[in-house]
Design a protein around this motif. Structure first.
Motif, PDB file in Angstrom:
ATOM      1  N   ASP A 267       0.811  -1.223   0.000  1.00  0.00           N
ATOM      2  CA  ASP A 267       0.000   0.000   0.000  1.00  0.00           C
ATOM      3  C   ASP A 267       0.845   1.273   0.000  1.00  0.00           C
ATOM      4  O   ASP A 267       0.346   2.348   0.324  1.00  0.00           O
ATOM      5  N   PHE A 268       2.103   1.166  -0.372  1.00  0.00           N
ATOM      6  CA  PHE A 268       3.026   2.299  -0.314  1.00  0.00           C
ATOM      7  C   PHE A 268       2.490   3.523  -1.053  1.00  0.00           C
ATOM      8  O   PHE A 268       2.571   4.652  -0.556  1.00  0.00           O
ATOM      9  N   LEU A 269       1.953   3.325  -2.242  1.00  0.00           N
ATOM     10  CA  LEU A 269       1.416   4.434  -3.025  1.00  0.00           C
ATOM     11  C   LEU A 269      -0.012   4.777  -2.628  1.00  0.00           C
ATOM     12  O   LEU A 269      -0.363   5.955  -2.499  1.00  0.00           O
ATOM     13  N   LYS A 270      -0.822   3.777  -2.430  1.00  0.00           N
ATOM     14  CA  LYS A 270      -2.238   4.026  -2.158  1.00  0.00           C
ATOM     15  C   LYS A 270      -2.443   4.869  -0.904  1.00  0.00           C
ATOM     16  O   LYS A 270      -3.310   5.750  -0.865  1.00  0.00           O
TER      17      LYS A 270
ATOM     18  N   PRO B 234      -7.093  11.214  -2.950  1.00  0.00           N
ATOM     19  CA  PRO B 234      -8.278  10.361  -2.809  1.00  0.00           C
ATOM     20  C   PRO B 234      -8.935  10.003  -4.137  1.00  0.00           C
ATOM     21  O   PRO B 234      -9.386   8.862  -4.332  1.00  0.00           O
ATOM     22  N   ALA B 235      -8.962  10.944  -5.056  1.00  0.00           N
ATOM     23  CA  ALA B 235      -9.640  10.690  -6.330  1.00  0.00           C
ATOM     24  C   ALA B 235      -8.901   9.669  -7.189  1.00  0.00           C
ATOM     25  O   ALA B 235      -9.488   9.084  -8.103  1.00  0.00           O
ATOM     26  N   LEU B 236      -7.622   9.451  -6.914  1.00  0.00           N
ATOM     27  CA  LEU B 236      -6.815   8.531  -7.718  1.00  0.00           C
ATOM     28  C   LEU B 236      -6.530   7.216  -7.011  1.00  0.00           C
ATOM     29  O   LEU B 236      -6.009   6.284  -7.616  1.00  0.00           O
ATOM     30  N   ARG B 237      -6.877   7.122  -5.748  1.00  0.00           N
ATOM     31  CA  ARG B 237      -6.425   5.994  -4.922  1.00  0.00           C
ATOM     32  C   ARG B 237      -6.848   4.646  -5.486  1.00  0.00           C
ATOM     33  O   ARG B 237      -6.056   3.700  -5.530  1.00  0.00           O
ATOM     34  N   ASP B 238      -8.076   4.538  -5.924  1.00  0.00           N
ATOM     35  CA  ASP B 238      -8.565   3.243  -6.416  1.00  0.00           C
ATOM     36  C   ASP B 238      -7.888   2.832  -7.715  1.00  0.00           C
ATOM     37  O   ASP B 238      -7.777   1.633  -8.011  1.00  0.00           O
ATOM     38  N   ALA B 239      -7.442   3.815  -8.497  1.00  0.00           N
ATOM     39  CA  ALA B 239      -6.850   3.507  -9.805  1.00  0.00           C
ATOM     40  C   ALA B 239      -5.363   3.174  -9.719  1.00  0.00           C
ATOM     41  O   ALA B 239      -4.790   2.651 -10.675  1.00  0.00           O
ATOM     42  N   ILE B 240      -4.732   3.491  -8.601  1.00  0.00           N
ATOM     43  CA  ILE B 240      -3.304   3.223  -8.445  1.00  0.00           C
ATOM     44  C   ILE B 240      -3.128   1.811  -7.889  1.00  0.00           C
ATOM     45  O   ILE B 240      -3.677   1.475  -6.844  1.00  0.00           O
ATOM     46  N   PRO B 241      -2.387   0.955  -8.577  1.00  0.00           N
ATOM     47  CA  PRO B 241      -2.266  -0.441  -8.137  1.00  0.00           C
ATOM     48  C   PRO B 241      -1.373  -0.574  -6.902  1.00  0.00           C
ATOM     49  O   PRO B 241      -0.588   0.316  -6.573  1.00  0.00           O
ATOM     50  N   GLU B 242      -1.494  -1.697  -6.241  1.00  0.00           N
ATOM     51  CA  GLU B 242      -0.585  -2.009  -5.146  1.00  0.00           C
ATOM     52  C   GLU B 242       0.811  -2.280  -5.704  1.00  0.00           C
ATOM     53  O   GLU B 242       0.976  -2.678  -6.859  1.00  0.00           O
ATOM     54  N   VAL B 243       1.803  -2.061  -4.873  1.00  0.00           N
ATOM     55  CA  VAL B 243       3.183  -2.367  -5.253  1.00  0.00           C
ATOM     56  C   VAL B 243       3.338  -3.885  -5.319  1.00  0.00           C
ATOM     57  O   VAL B 243       2.929  -4.600  -4.403  1.00  0.00           O
TER      58      VAL B 243
ATOM     59  N   ARG C 214       3.387  11.647  -7.253  1.00  0.00           N
ATOM     60  CA  ARG C 214       3.085  12.514  -6.098  1.00  0.00           C
ATOM     61  C   ARG C 214       2.897  11.681  -4.830  1.00  0.00           C
ATOM     62  O   ARG C 214       3.379  12.052  -3.753  1.00  0.00           O
ATOM     63  N   ALA C 215       2.211  10.544  -4.947  1.00  0.00           N
ATOM     64  CA  ALA C 215       2.025   9.664  -3.791  1.00  0.00           C
ATOM     65  C   ALA C 215       3.371   9.132  -3.311  1.00  0.00           C
ATOM     66  O   ALA C 215       3.643   9.094  -2.099  1.00  0.00           O
ATOM     67  N   HIS C 216       4.198   8.718  -4.251  1.00  0.00           N
ATOM     68  CA  HIS C 216       5.539   8.257  -3.886  1.00  0.00           C
ATOM     69  C   HIS C 216       6.302   9.334  -3.126  1.00  0.00           C
ATOM     70  O   HIS C 216       6.913   9.075  -2.082  1.00  0.00           O
ATOM     71  N   ASN C 217       6.258  10.553  -3.639  1.00  0.00           N
ATOM     72  CA  ASN C 217       7.059  11.629  -3.052  1.00  0.00           C
ATOM     73  C   ASN C 217       6.573  11.994  -1.651  1.00  0.00           C
ATOM     74  O   ASN C 217       7.381  12.273  -0.751  1.00  0.00           O
ATOM     75  N   ARG C 218       5.276  11.956  -1.440  1.00  0.00           N
ATOM     76  CA  ARG C 218       4.751  12.201  -0.086  1.00  0.00           C
ATOM     77  C   ARG C 218       5.236  11.131   0.887  1.00  0.00           C
ATOM     78  O   ARG C 218       5.642  11.428   2.014  1.00  0.00           O
ATOM     79  N   HIS C 219       5.176   9.868   0.438  1.00  0.00           N
ATOM     80  CA  HIS C 219       5.566   8.782   1.334  1.00  0.00           C
ATOM     81  C   HIS C 219       7.068   8.822   1.592  1.00  0.00           C
ATOM     82  O   HIS C 219       7.518   8.613   2.734  1.00  0.00           O
TER      83      HIS C 219
END
Length: 399
Positions: free
Chosen positions: A22-25, A30-39, A134-139
């Motif tokens: 769930d690193f990216l999710k 929020p609007a993109l979370r479902d479309a981004i796959p699990e690592v 963007r999700a990667h960079n936040r994490h």
């Protein structure tokens, strides 16, 4: 006693997070979370069972596992590997690992979560590509926030110049200290295209280096190169999804092309404050790259107006503005003799097994009887030239 000797400050130009599924999710819009796959670890030596056990424990190693890792002491780098490594995905454990490793600073890269943002597919929705970045960079910023020795590396694909600028600004606001870009054509552009000049200018103005790294372009060579009428070759881990013999033989081609375009398109000339590093891509190709680009510019500048304004030779530009990490099995001393000692960086690749069980000892053997001044550049000074933001902390650590 830490792994790194106390004779100097050791700066590590390569380490990794082993991302949980769930690193990216967890950090996605929020609007993109479902479309981004699990690592996924499907192309890795890490098993689904290992990941499942960690997730069942709340995304942590067990206290017993952590205690056993800590008990390794200065042998941590030898035995603590991949997703079982101390601090592989837990930021508090990584601080303990840094105490045991003894490195003054450590660049921290992703391992598997860049597959979507760096995908070469032109069919991928740009909003999703940059949303995953963007999700990667936040994490990554969150992971590195608890220890000033950890230098988080952002990811920014360059396929859309406007979106790349927006994500670069976001990465800088997050405090990430380097920006990983894929070493392939930027969509249908060269990395030296005029549309990307504001990106390189922003990096130079902010004092933020760019980095190239294995995984920033497809790992494996074109299928046709593998078609020799014989059974398929296994990769170095014994499977078929990782680097095989022909892949590693050609691994220099893509980063060499990318760096060559930056020189020949005048990016380093226009932005003398720009710094960069090629990490975990080997360094045996570097001495010849310098020689080749020097004679290309010398002879082709007669007809190529783009080259006629260069005030420094390519070898001077790259020596002043780039550095490269040799693989632990490469003869870095030979490369230094064939070029100069300002070009190369130490790296451990912790906790990846590719970094070896004792990288300092391996590099020491390769450096042989070369001087202490050469060693200081390899382990310390070249890093500080490329990553000047580490220098204040280096003085504090030395005092």
């Amino acid at each position: 006693m830490p792994y790194a000797p106390a004779d100097r400050l050791y700066y590590d130009a390569d380490s990794h997070i082993m991302e949980l599924p769930d690193f990216l999710k967890r950090y996605a819009d929020p609007a993109l979370r479902d479309a981004i796959p699990e690592v996924s670890y499907s192309a890795s030596i890490v098993t689904d069972e290992e990941v499942a056990v960690i997730m069942a424990q709340g995304g942590r190693h067990s206290p017993e596992h952590v205690a056993a890792q800590v008990a390794m002491g200065d042998a941590l780098i030898e035995k603590s590997k991949e997703i079982q490594g101390l601090g592989a995905f837990n930021r508090d454990d990584r601080t303990v690992a840094m105490d045991l490793l003894g490195f003054a600073k450590q660049l921290v890269f992703a391992t598997h979560s860049v597959a979507m943002p760096f995908s070469p597919s032109s069919k991928l929705d740009p909003a999703l590509r940059y949303g995953a970045a963007r999700a990667h960079n936040r994490h990554m910023a969150d992971f590195c926030s608890v220890d000033e020795r950890l230098m988080g590396v952002a990811v920014v694909p360059l396929d859309d110049p406007a979106l790349a600028m927006a994500e670069l600004d976001n990465a800088l606001r997050l405090g990430l200290q380097a920006v990983w870009v894929p070493h392939r054509p930027c969509g249908d552009r060269s990395p030296g295209h005029v549309d990307l000049d504001p990106f390189w200018a922003r990096l130079a103005e902010s004092g933020t280096p760019f980095v190239l790294h294995v995984g920033g372009a497809p790992l494996q060579a074109a299928k046709a190169w593998m078609n020799n009428g014989r059974p398929p070759t296994k990769d170095w881990l014994g499977g078929g999804e990782n680097l095989r013999t022909k892949d590693i033989a050609l691994a220099h081609a893509a980063p060499e092309a990318f760096v060559s375009m930056l020189v020949l398109d005048g990016v380093f000339e226009r932005h003398p404050g720009l710094r960069g590093a090629a990490v975990e891509l080997g360094a045996g190709w570097v001495p010849e790259l310098l020689r080749r680009l020097d004679w290309v510019v010398k002879h082709w500048s007669r007809n190529d107006a783009n080259l006629q304004g260069l005030s420094r030779t390519p070898s001077e530009q790259l020596t002043q503005q780039m550095a490269f990490t040799p693989f632990v099995f490469e003869e870095v001393g030979v490369f230094i003799d064939a070029s100069n000692p300002d070009l190369y960086l130490f790296s451990s690749d912790y906790p990846h097994i590719e970094g070896g069980r004792n990288p300092i000892a391996r590099f020491e053997a390769a450096l042989g009887d070369r001087s202490a001044a050469v060693r200081d550049k390899f382990y310390t000074e070249n890093f500080l030239r490329i990553f000047p933001g580490a220098r204040v902390e280096a003085r504090r650590a030395a005092s």
